[in-house]
Motif scaffolding. Sequence first.
Motif, PDB file in Angstrom:
ATOM      1  N   GLY A 192      46.141  41.083  31.300  1.00 40.25           N
ATOM      2  CA  GLY A 192      46.254  39.902  32.146  1.00 40.25           C
ATOM      3  C   GLY A 192      44.891  39.383  32.586  1.00 40.25           C
ATOM      4  O   GLY A 192      43.868  40.032  32.381  1.00 40.25           O
ATOM      5  N   GLU A 193      44.920  38.200  33.200  1.00 38.21           N
ATOM      6  CA  GLU A 193      43.673  37.594  33.662  1.00 38.21           C
ATOM      7  C   GLU A 193      43.222  38.255  34.959  1.00 38.21           C
ATOM      8  O   GLU A 193      44.049  38.639  35.774  1.00 38.21           O
ATOM      9  N   GLN A 194      41.931  38.393  35.111  1.00 35.33           N
ATOM     10  CA  GLN A 194      41.367  38.916  36.359  1.00 35.33           C
ATOM     11  C   GLN A 194      40.683  37.749  37.067  1.00 35.33           C
ATOM     12  O   GLN A 194      39.515  37.466  36.850  1.00 35.33           O
ATOM     13  N   ILE A 195      41.492  37.076  37.896  1.00 36.81           N
ATOM     14  CA  ILE A 195      41.053  35.810  38.488  1.00 36.81           C
ATOM     15  C   ILE A 195      40.324  36.041  39.810  1.00 36.81           C
ATOM     16  O   ILE A 195      40.735  36.881  40.611  1.00 36.81           O
ATOM     17  N   ILE A 196      39.264  35.301  40.001  1.00 38.51           N
ATOM     18  CA  ILE A 196      38.572  35.308  41.296  1.00 38.51           C
ATOM     19  C   ILE A 196      38.886  33.974  41.972  1.00 38.51           C
ATOM     20  O   ILE A 196      38.685  32.915  41.371  1.00 38.51           O
ATOM     21  N   VAL A 197      39.428  34.040  43.193  1.00 39.02           N
ATOM     22  CA  VAL A 197      39.820  32.800  43.871  1.00 39.02           C
ATOM     23  C   VAL A 197      39.117  32.668  45.218  1.00 39.02           C
ATOM     24  O   VAL A 197      38.545  33.636  45.734  1.00 39.02           O
ATOM     25  N   ASN A 198      39.204  31.460  45.794  1.00 37.74           N
ATOM     26  CA  ASN A 198      38.669  31.248  47.139  1.00 37.74           C
ATOM     27  C   ASN A 198      39.819  31.174  48.151  1.00 37.74           C
ATOM     28  O   ASN A 198      40.986  31.362  47.787  1.00 37.74           O
ATOM     29  N   GLU A 199      39.478  30.867  49.407  1.00 35.50           N
ATOM     30  CA  GLU A 199      40.485  30.903  50.469  1.00 35.50           C
ATOM     31  C   GLU A 199      41.547  29.814  50.315  1.00 35.50           C
ATOM     32  O   GLU A 199      42.580  29.838  50.963  1.00 35.50           O
ATOM     33  N   LEU A 200      41.282  28.818  49.439  1.00 34.69           N
ATOM     34  CA  LEU A 200      42.262  27.751  49.192  1.00 34.69           C
ATOM     35  C   LEU A 200      43.080  28.025  47.930  1.00 34.69           C
ATOM     36  O   LEU A 200      43.771  27.141  47.428  1.00 34.69           O
ATOM     37  N   ASP A 201      42.973  29.247  47.413  1.00 34.97           N
ATOM     38  CA  ASP A 201      43.659  29.637  46.175  1.00 34.97           C
ATOM     39  C   ASP A 201      43.125  28.887  44.956  1.00 34.97           C
ATOM     40  O   ASP A 201      43.806  28.758  43.944  1.00 34.97           O
ATOM     41  N   GLU A 202      41.919  28.360  45.057  1.00 30.98           N
ATOM     42  CA  GLU A 202      41.328  27.698  43.893  1.00 30.98           C
ATOM     43  C   GLU A 202      40.590  28.742  43.052  1.00 30.98           C
ATOM     44  O   GLU A 202      39.893  29.599  43.596  1.00 30.98           O
ATOM     45  N   ILE A 203      40.753  28.637  41.751  1.00 30.24           N
ATOM     46  CA  ILE A 203      40.112  29.601  40.855  1.00 30.24           C
ATOM     47  C   ILE A 203      38.607  29.340  40.800  1.00 30.24           C
ATOM     48  O   ILE A 203      38.169  28.231  40.520  1.00 30.24           O
ATOM     49  N   GLU A 204      37.852  30.378  41.093  1.00 31.51           N
ATOM     50  CA  GLU A 204      36.395  30.237  41.073  1.00 31.51           C
ATOM     51  C   GLU A 204      35.794  30.864  39.833  1.00 31.51           C
ATOM     52  O   GLU A 204      34.657  30.590  39.477  1.00 31.51           O
ATOM     53  N   GLY A 205      36.551  31.742  39.200  1.00 36.60           N
ATOM     54  CA  GLY A 205      36.023  32.375  37.990  1.00 36.60           C
ATOM     55  C   GLY A 205      36.935  33.470  37.498  1.00 36.60           C
ATOM     56  O   GLY A 205      37.993  33.740  38.101  1.00 36.60           O
ATOM     57  N   TYR A 206      36.520  34.064  36.401  1.00 35.33           N
ATOM     58  CA  TYR A 206      37.288  35.164  35.811  1.00 35.33           C
ATOM     59  C   TYR A 206      36.370  36.364  35.688  1.00 35.33           C
ATOM     60  O   TYR A 206      35.223  36.236  35.297  1.00 35.33           O
ATOM     61  N   ASN A 207      36.908  37.529  36.053  1.00 34.40           N
ATOM     62  CA  ASN A 207      36.132  38.750  35.897  1.00 34.40           C
ATOM     63  C   ASN A 207      36.399  39.317  34.505  1.00 34.40           C
ATOM     64  O   ASN A 207      37.528  39.628  34.168  1.00 34.40           O
ATOM     65  N   LYS A 208      35.371  39.402  33.709  1.00 34.51           N
ATOM     66  CA  LYS A 208      35.529  39.834  32.314  1.00 34.51           C
ATOM     67  C   LYS A 208      35.381  41.347  32.150  1.00 34.51           C
ATOM     68  O   LYS A 208      35.548  41.887  31.063  1.00 34.51           O
ATOM     69  N   ARG A 209      35.016  42.037  33.230  1.00 34.47           N
ATOM     70  CA  ARG A 209      34.809  43.485  33.106  1.00 34.47           C
ATOM     71  C   ARG A 209      36.133  44.202  32.867  1.00 34.47           C
ATOM     72  O   ARG A 209      37.196  43.709  33.255  1.00 34.47           O
ATOM     73  N   LEU A 210      36.062  45.379  32.272  1.00 36.49           N
ATOM     74  CA  LEU A 210      37.266  46.154  31.990  1.00 36.49           C
ATOM     75  C   LEU A 210      37.616  46.964  33.248  1.00 36.49           C
ATOM     76  O   LEU A 210      37.364  48.162  33.335  1.00 36.49           O
ATOM     77  N   LEU A 211      38.210  46.270  34.238  1.00 30.54           N
ATOM     78  CA  LEU A 211      38.429  46.897  35.543  1.00 30.54           C
ATOM     79  C   LEU A 211      39.539  47.945  35.518  1.00 30.54           C
ATOM     80  O   LEU A 211      39.615  48.806  36.391  1.00 30.54           O
ATOM     81  N   ILE A 212      40.417  47.872  34.518  1.00 30.38           N
ATOM     82  CA  ILE A 212      41.525  48.819  34.419  1.00 30.38           C
ATOM     83  C   ILE A 212      41.008  50.234  34.125  1.00 30.38           C
ATOM     84  O   ILE A 212      41.656  51.227  34.429  1.00 30.38           O
ATOM     85  N   SER A 213      39.830  50.305  33.541  1.00 32.48           N
ATOM     86  CA  SER A 213      39.307  51.584  33.070  1.00 32.48           C
ATOM     87  C   SER A 213      38.707  52.401  34.219  1.00 32.48           C
ATOM     88  O   SER A 213      38.692  51.980  35.358  1.00 32.48           O
ATOM     89  N   ALA A 214      38.209  53.571  33.876  1.00 28.15           N
ATOM     90  CA  ALA A 214      37.609  54.447  34.883  1.00 28.15           C
ATOM     91  C   ALA A 214      36.111  54.192  34.988  1.00 28.15           C
ATOM     92  O   ALA A 214      35.517  53.555  34.131  1.00 28.15           O
ATOM     93  N   THR A 215      35.514  54.702  36.051  1.00 29.96           N
ATOM     94  CA  THR A 215      34.060  54.684  36.145  1.00 29.96           C
ATOM     95  C   THR A 215      33.525  55.969  35.515  1.00 29.96           C
ATOM     96  O   THR A 215      34.292  56.842  35.126  1.00 29.96           O
ATOM     97  N   LEU A 216      32.215  56.070  35.440  1.00 31.13           N
ATOM     98  CA  LEU A 216      31.596  57.282  34.888  1.00 31.13           C
ATOM     99  C   LEU A 216      31.212  58.249  36.006  1.00 31.13           C
ATOM    100  O   LEU A 216      30.519  59.229  35.773  1.00 31.13           O
ATOM    101  N   LEU A 217      31.672  57.969  37.234  1.00 32.03           N
ATOM    102  CA  LEU A 217      31.243  58.762  38.389  1.00 32.03           C
ATOM    103  C   LEU A 217      32.225  59.886  38.698  1.00 32.03           C
ATOM    104  O   LEU A 217      33.422  59.631  38.858  1.00 32.03           O
ATOM    105  N   PRO A 218      31.734  61.135  38.821  1.00 31.10           N
ATOM    106  CA  PRO A 218      32.620  62.223  39.254  1.00 31.10           C
ATOM    107  C   PRO A 218      33.180  61.927  40.646  1.00 31.10           C
ATOM    108  O   PRO A 218      32.543  61.221  41.434  1.00 31.10           O
ATOM    109  N   VAL A 219      34.337  62.472  40.943  1.00 33.04           N
ATOM    110  CA  VAL A 219      35.014  62.138  42.193  1.00 33.04           C
ATOM    111  C   VAL A 219      34.150  62.474  43.419  1.00 33.04           C
ATOM    112  O   VAL A 219      34.142  61.726  44.410  1.00 33.04           O
ATOM    113  N   SER A 220      33.370  63.552  43.348  1.00 28.01           N
ATOM    114  CA  SER A 220      32.522  63.913  44.496  1.00 28.01           C
ATOM    115  C   SER A 220      31.474  62.828  44.750  1.00 28.01           C
ATOM    116  O   SER A 220      31.151  62.494  45.891  1.00 28.01           O
TER     117      SER A 220
END
Lengths: 224, 114
Positions: free
Chosen positions: A89-117
């Motif tokens: 799905g789209e990763q939409i960035i919006v403002n307080e008026l619900d207007e679309i300001e941009g799209y986040n293209k990063r793979l946010l569903i994935s994990a980071t490379l940081l250990p939990v600690s």
Amino acid sequence: MSPKRVIETCLVKDLDIVAICDHNSAENVRAAIDVARETKLQVIPGMEISSAEEVHIIALMPDYEAVMSLQDMIYENLTPGENDESIFGEQIIVNELDEIEGYNKRLLISATLLPVSKVVNEIHSRGGLAIASHVDREVYSIIGQLGFIPENLPLDALEISSSTTLSQAKARFPDIKAYPLISSSDAHYLDDIGKSTSQFNVENPSLGELSKALKGVDGRSIVA
Amino acid sequence: MKLSEIIKKCNLHVVCGEDLEKKEVSGGYSGDLLSDVMANSKKGDIWITLQIHPNIVAVAMLKELAAIVIINKRMPEAETIKKAETEGLSILTCDMPAFELAGVLYTMGVRGKT
């Protein structure tokens, strides 16, 4: 979920505090804060971070600057890849008026490379609270991924998902009784907002007061 | 089968562990959800995983596993190695992905138990 409708729904459900915790991102926190201004609702800027072990940790941050600083650090440590909108799905960035300001293209569903600690440390070093997400679930929870809660991991609380009651969770995972426990809705859809909540005995709906309630100090407490 | 034989034939790298020629492997298990490994692995298994967190040592000790193999050229966290050394647990690493390693082990006669 548009920030406007999220905030409206929180007010209809008579909530006092909501934490906005997108996955590995906080791009829509600003809009939520702006919408909630002049209302009784306190928006806590947050994020749900996926560690390298694929353990989900909720970060509740003291202010917008802190969550942005945390987001910068997370973006630097995301598993490389670009979001496929046809799958995730789209990763939409919006403002307080619900207007679309941009799209986040990063793979946010994935994990980071940081250990939990490291995730917990990075949250704490910015004045935030680190809460292990939905510990009663098998997938993406600290108990599911790591078998048990690692000793010496300074978590501020554990979250029980809306599919389990507190007493069921305690019976299934006796070790969790050693930690402050909260319930929350983990709402991904408007209808789920407020499905599960926590009550705190606090002076005001700030992160500092929440922190005291989790620790059970100065007369503050978790009510239910 | 001796652990030392597996190390040699699968080209595993020894991160820690002693007396490898004396350790016996009676089966194998593969998994990255530690809760599942705690529930389903068997005593004497060689455990294939990509997890590198210190908790893997506790799981292996609890289940009396023969050794842990970390796949895909990943290295365990420093704390993990420290704990494994204290416990006398063998941790090995492998250049192959889990699927390949399990295949090689299977052809050598190592089996999962049901």
